[in-house]
Design an enzyme around this catalytic site. Structure first.
Site, PDB file in Angstrom:
ATOM      1  N   LYS A  81      -6.640 -85.162  53.680  1.00  0.00           N
ATOM      2  CA  LYS A  81      -6.589 -84.520  52.365  1.00  0.00           C
ATOM      3  C   LYS A  81      -7.978 -84.338  51.763  1.00  0.00           C
ATOM      4  O   LYS A  81      -8.158 -83.557  50.825  1.00  0.00           O
ATOM      5  CB  LYS A  81      -5.702 -85.312  51.399  1.00  0.00           C
ATOM      6  N   ASP A  82      -8.984 -85.053  52.310  1.00  0.00           N
ATOM      7  CA  ASP A  82     -10.353 -84.948  51.811  1.00  0.00           C
ATOM      8  C   ASP A  82     -11.190 -83.932  52.570  1.00  0.00           C
ATOM      9  O   ASP A  82     -12.355 -83.706  52.218  1.00  0.00           O
ATOM     10  CB  ASP A  82     -11.058 -86.310  51.901  1.00  0.00           C
ATOM     11  N   THR A 125      -5.077 -90.176  36.673  1.00  0.00           N
ATOM     12  CA  THR A 125      -5.191 -89.550  37.989  1.00  0.00           C
ATOM     13  C   THR A 125      -6.585 -88.967  38.138  1.00  0.00           C
ATOM     14  O   THR A 125      -7.224 -88.605  37.148  1.00  0.00           O
ATOM     15  CB  THR A 125      -4.146 -88.441  38.193  1.00  0.00           C
ATOM     16  N   ARG A 129      -4.825 -81.388  41.255  1.00  0.00           N
ATOM     17  CA  ARG A 129      -3.512 -80.973  41.740  1.00  0.00           C
ATOM     18  C   ARG A 129      -2.412 -81.802  41.090  1.00  0.00           C
ATOM     19  O   ARG A 129      -1.403 -81.256  40.600  1.00  0.00           O
ATOM     20  CB  ARG A 129      -3.460 -81.129  43.271  1.00  0.00           C
ATOM     21  N   ARG A 130      -2.599 -83.135  41.081  1.00  0.00           N
ATOM     22  CA  ARG A 130      -1.597 -83.997  40.449  1.00  0.00           C
ATOM     23  C   ARG A 130      -1.534 -83.741  38.947  1.00  0.00           C
ATOM     24  O   ARG A 130      -0.443 -83.714  38.363  1.00  0.00           O
ATOM     25  CB  ARG A 130      -1.928 -85.466  40.727  1.00  0.00           C
ATOM     26  N   ARG A 147     -10.889 -92.630  38.324  1.00  0.00           N
ATOM     27  CA  ARG A 147     -11.618 -92.609  39.590  1.00  0.00           C
ATOM     28  C   ARG A 147     -11.743 -94.029  40.131  1.00  0.00           C
ATOM     29  O   ARG A 147     -11.423 -94.997  39.451  1.00  0.00           O
ATOM     30  CB  ARG A 147     -13.017 -92.010  39.383  1.00  0.00           C
ATOM     31  N   ASN A 149     -11.681 -96.687  43.932  1.00  0.00           N
ATOM     32  CA  ASN A 149     -10.813 -96.935  45.068  1.00  0.00           C
ATOM     33  C   ASN A 149      -9.444 -97.429  44.591  1.00  0.00           C
ATOM     34  O   ASN A 149      -9.218 -97.626  43.390  1.00  0.00           O
ATOM     35  CB  ASN A 149     -11.459 -97.922  46.048  1.00  0.00           C
ATOM     36  N   ARG A 153      -8.260 -98.684  40.751  1.00  0.00           N
ATOM     37  CA  ARG A 153      -7.272 -97.939  39.957  1.00  0.00           C
ATOM     38  C   ARG A 153      -6.097 -98.833  39.559  1.00  0.00           C
ATOM     39  O   ARG A 153      -5.634 -98.785  38.412  1.00  0.00           O
ATOM     40  CB  ARG A 153      -6.785 -96.723  40.748  1.00  0.00           C
ATOM     41  N   CYS A 240     -11.320 -77.222  46.971  1.00  0.00           N
ATOM     42  CA  CYS A 240     -10.764 -78.498  46.513  1.00  0.00           C
ATOM     43  C   CYS A 240     -10.865 -78.625  44.991  1.00  0.00           C
ATOM     44  O   CYS A 240     -10.550 -79.669  44.434  1.00  0.00           O
ATOM     45  CB  CYS A 240     -11.515 -79.662  47.157  1.00  0.00           C
TER      46      CYS A 240
END
Length: 308
Positions: A81-82, A125, A129-130, A147, A149, A153, A240
């Site tokens: 996804k990255d 988030t 996209r989310r 933001r 890791n 979060r 992206c």
């Protein structure tokens, strides 16, 4: 002499898990080889502002690809996804591992589902996209940038900074944190990122020996799914930094592909679905992209400065 591979990886717990998993798979497939990790910090790890303004998810692969080019590493492991839609010259994605759960995860200590959140609840988030799909479904919510890791979060959620956060089910499962998933969001209701849940292995295109070793790990299902999803993404501009989503499901030699283009505020959402033979996955992705563009996606993208 023992054949040795240097594997470039990000340093987050999830990235290290994925890279150790790839290393273990390589050692099992080719007994006697050596695999060492080359941990690197990427631009995406250093920056804590929004990825849509910082330059997109490609910031998570740039330094790893530089290590491949200059010979510091033989392989690089990525969350697909990255990875941007267009592959850099001289590098190739040589294999994809079997996919993990591709759904987005709603995570909360107080509320059982996204629909159960009260008006005005604060949701975190880092994904445009989310955020777009969240605003489309629940425009009454307050959406904040989150933001860091996975551990960072979750810690912010647990500290009360947010009422809920959105993460990837795959990352939580791989870290042994599946119990933190309050609700797994249906992929057609909340379309995942291109390639979400799939780990990819990249190497130099001219390194035939390494490509041959890595190819033994390639999963046909993941490769087919990515062929459809990444073709869709490329035909939509491959950016992206705009709310584009896509998810393919394989069954009985067929591919069902769902695609989405949305405005960042969620007020405009174009969603389409198509089905075709698995052998024609890339063509299906291109065709679905055209339907999305003709159905209003082109107007949305043009408004965001993306020319198609």
């Amino acid at each position: 002499m023992t054949e040795r591979f240097r594997l470039a990886t990000r340093q987050s717990a999830l990235a290290l898990w994925q890279s150790e998993h790839v290393a273990a798979r390589l050692r099992a497939a080719h007994p006697g080889i050596g695999v060492t990790l080359v941990p690197l910090t990427t631009s995406g790890d250093r920056r804590q502002d929004s990825l849509s303004t910082a330059g997109g998810k490609g910031l998570f692969v740039k330094e790893l690809e530089e290590a491949l080019r200059d010979g510091r590493a033989d392989l690089a492991v990525h969350s697909m996804k990255d990875v941007p839609a267009r592959q850099p010259d001289g590098l190739v994605l040589a294999a994809f591992l079997p996919g993990e759960d591709s759904r987005d995860a709603f995570v909360s200590q107080k509320y059982r589902s996204l629909r159960a959140l009260p008006v005005g609840a604060h949701v975190g988030t880092a994904s445009l996209r989310r955020e777009a799909q969240l605003r489309a479904e629940r425009p009454d919510l307050k959406v904040g940038l989150l933001r860091g890791n996975v551990g960072t979060r979750l810690a912010k959620l647990d500290a009360g900074d947010f009422d809920a956060i959105l993460l990837a089910c795959a990352g939580l499962r791989r870290l042994g944190l599946a119990g933190r998933v309050t609700e797994a969001l249906d992929v057609e209701r909340f379309v995942p990122a291109i390639g979400q849940g799939i780990v990819g292995i990249e190497c130099r295109a001219d390194d035939a020996a390494t490509r041959a070793r890595v190819a033994t790990l390639d999963d046909v299902g993941s490769a087919t799914r990515l062929s459809a999803e990444r073709a869709l993404n490329a035909a939509l501009g491959g950016s992206c930094t705009v709310p584009v989503a896509g998810h393919a499901v394989l069954a009985g030699g067929r591919v069902r592909l769902t695609g989405l283009v949305a405005s960042p505020d969620g007020t405009q959402v174009v969603r389409e679905q198509a089905e075709g033979a698995a052998a024609d996955a890339a063509a299906l992705g291109h065709a679905l992209a055209q339907r999305l563009l003709d159905g209003g996606g082109r107007k949305i993208l043009h408004g965001l400065g993306v020319s198609i």
